[in-house]
Design a protein around this motif. Sequence first.
Motif, short mmCIF file in Angstrom:
data_model
loop_
_atom_site.label_atom_id
_atom_site.label_comp_id
_atom_site.label_asym_id
_atom_site.label_seq_id
_atom_site.Cartn_x
_atom_site.Cartn_y
_atom_site.Cartn_z
N GLU A 48 0.82 -1.20 0.00
CA GLU A 48 0.00 0.00 0.00
C GLU A 48 0.86 1.26 0.00
N ARG A 49 2.02 1.21 0.67
CA ARG A 49 2.91 2.38 0.66
C ARG A 49 3.49 2.61 -0.73
N VAL A 50 3.82 1.53 -1.42
CA VAL A 50 4.30 1.68 -2.80
C VAL A 50 3.20 2.26 -3.67
N GLU A 51 1.98 1.75 -3.51
CA GLU A 51 0.85 2.27 -4.28
C GLU A 51 0.66 3.76 -4.00
N ALA A 52 0.76 4.15 -2.73
CA ALA A 52 0.58 5.55 -2.37
C ALA A 52 1.68 6.41 -3.00
N PHE A 53 2.90 5.90 -3.01
CA PHE A 53 4.01 6.63 -3.62
C PHE A 53 3.75 6.85 -5.11
N PHE A 54 3.29 5.79 -5.79
CA PHE A 54 3.02 5.89 -7.23
C PHE A 54 1.84 6.83 -7.49
N THR A 55 0.77 6.66 -6.73
CA THR A 55 -0.42 7.48 -6.95
C THR A 55 -0.11 8.97 -6.76
N GLU A 56 0.60 9.28 -5.69
CA GLU A 56 0.94 10.68 -5.42
C GLU A 56 1.95 11.20 -6.42
N SER A 57 2.91 10.37 -6.82
CA SER A 57 3.90 10.79 -7.82
C SER A 57 3.22 11.14 -9.14
N LEU A 58 2.24 10.33 -9.53
CA LEU A 58 1.53 10.59 -10.77
C LEU A 58 0.65 11.84 -10.66
N ARG A 59 0.04 12.04 -9.49
CA ARG A 59 -0.75 13.25 -9.29
C ARG A 59 0.14 14.48 -9.38
N LEU A 60 1.29 14.42 -8.72
CA LEU A 60 2.23 15.53 -8.79
C LEU A 60 2.73 15.73 -10.22
N GLY A 61 2.96 14.60 -10.91
CA GLY A 61 3.42 14.69 -12.29
C GLY A 61 2.40 15.38 -13.18
N ALA A 62 1.12 15.08 -12.95
CA ALA A 62 0.06 15.73 -13.74
C ALA A 62 0.05 17.23 -13.51
N GLU A 63 0.51 17.65 -12.33
CA GLU A 63 0.58 19.08 -12.01
C GLU A 63 1.89 19.70 -12.51
N GLY A 64 2.81 18.85 -13.01
CA GLY A 64 4.08 19.35 -13.51
C GLY A 64 5.16 19.49 -12.47
N ALA A 65 4.95 18.89 -11.28
CA ALA A 65 5.91 19.06 -10.19
C ALA A 65 7.28 18.47 -10.50
N HIS A 66 7.33 17.46 -11.40
CA HIS A 66 8.61 16.81 -11.70
C HIS A 66 9.42 17.55 -12.75
N ARG A 67 8.82 18.51 -13.41
CA ARG A 67 9.49 19.14 -14.55
C ARG A 67 10.74 19.95 -14.19
N PRO A 68 10.75 20.70 -13.06
CA PRO A 68 11.99 21.40 -12.72
C PRO A 68 13.17 20.44 -12.53
N ALA A 69 12.96 19.35 -11.80
CA ALA A 69 14.06 18.39 -11.58
C ALA A 69 14.47 17.75 -12.89
N ALA A 70 13.49 17.41 -13.74
CA ALA A 70 13.80 16.79 -15.04
C ALA A 70 14.62 17.75 -15.90
#
Length: 204
Positions: free
Chosen positions: A90-112
């Motif tokens: 469930e923790r892995v699922e939560a990490f993926f779910t939140e990562s994808l939500r953040l990704g949809a908001e563009g949160a990963h783009r600065p680091a990328a």
Amino acid sequence: MPKINASTVAEHRARQREALVGAAIDILVNEGAAAVTPAAVGARAGLARSSVYQYFDSTADLLVVIMQEAYRRSNEALAAAMAAADGPVERVEAFFTESLRLGAEGAHRPAAALMTADLHPACKEWLTALHLEQVAPFRAAVRDAGVPAPELTADLIAGMLHTALTAVDHGTPLDTVTERTLELVRRCLSPAGGTVHADDAGPA
């Protein structure tokens, strides 16, 4: 005396600094690290170049703050999501779910954008360290799940997350990507690598 658009000088300075960081991130994501200069950031934020130097000594200082801010915000959201989950899968699922939500908001783009920028080697090393710190709770959850070759499994599952984020970036609906990705993650973390029954799978 410059006009203060806040109830206190400290609040005014905090707002200006936040505006500058936001402008720097916008330039970084859309134009690349080379375009992040005090003059460009000040212009984007509606401030004079001299005002930028009241908060940041150089372009390198700006980029360091972007790194810190990008990871701090994401790490707080990921930690909260994982803390609310019961069990390692469930923790892995939560990490993926939140990562994808953040990704949809563009949160990963600065680091990328920074990962592909021509940064000083020391900055590259620090960026890598920040990334490893961010994924450490995810990797620990994979180990706790008791799967064979947990480090390799974590690497392979992380590859799925990268692909899922790319799919979201390219316009695939977030819900569709999340549902399919979590289904594959559960299969990878199931005891025999097979189908996980709904009763054992945890929340979707």
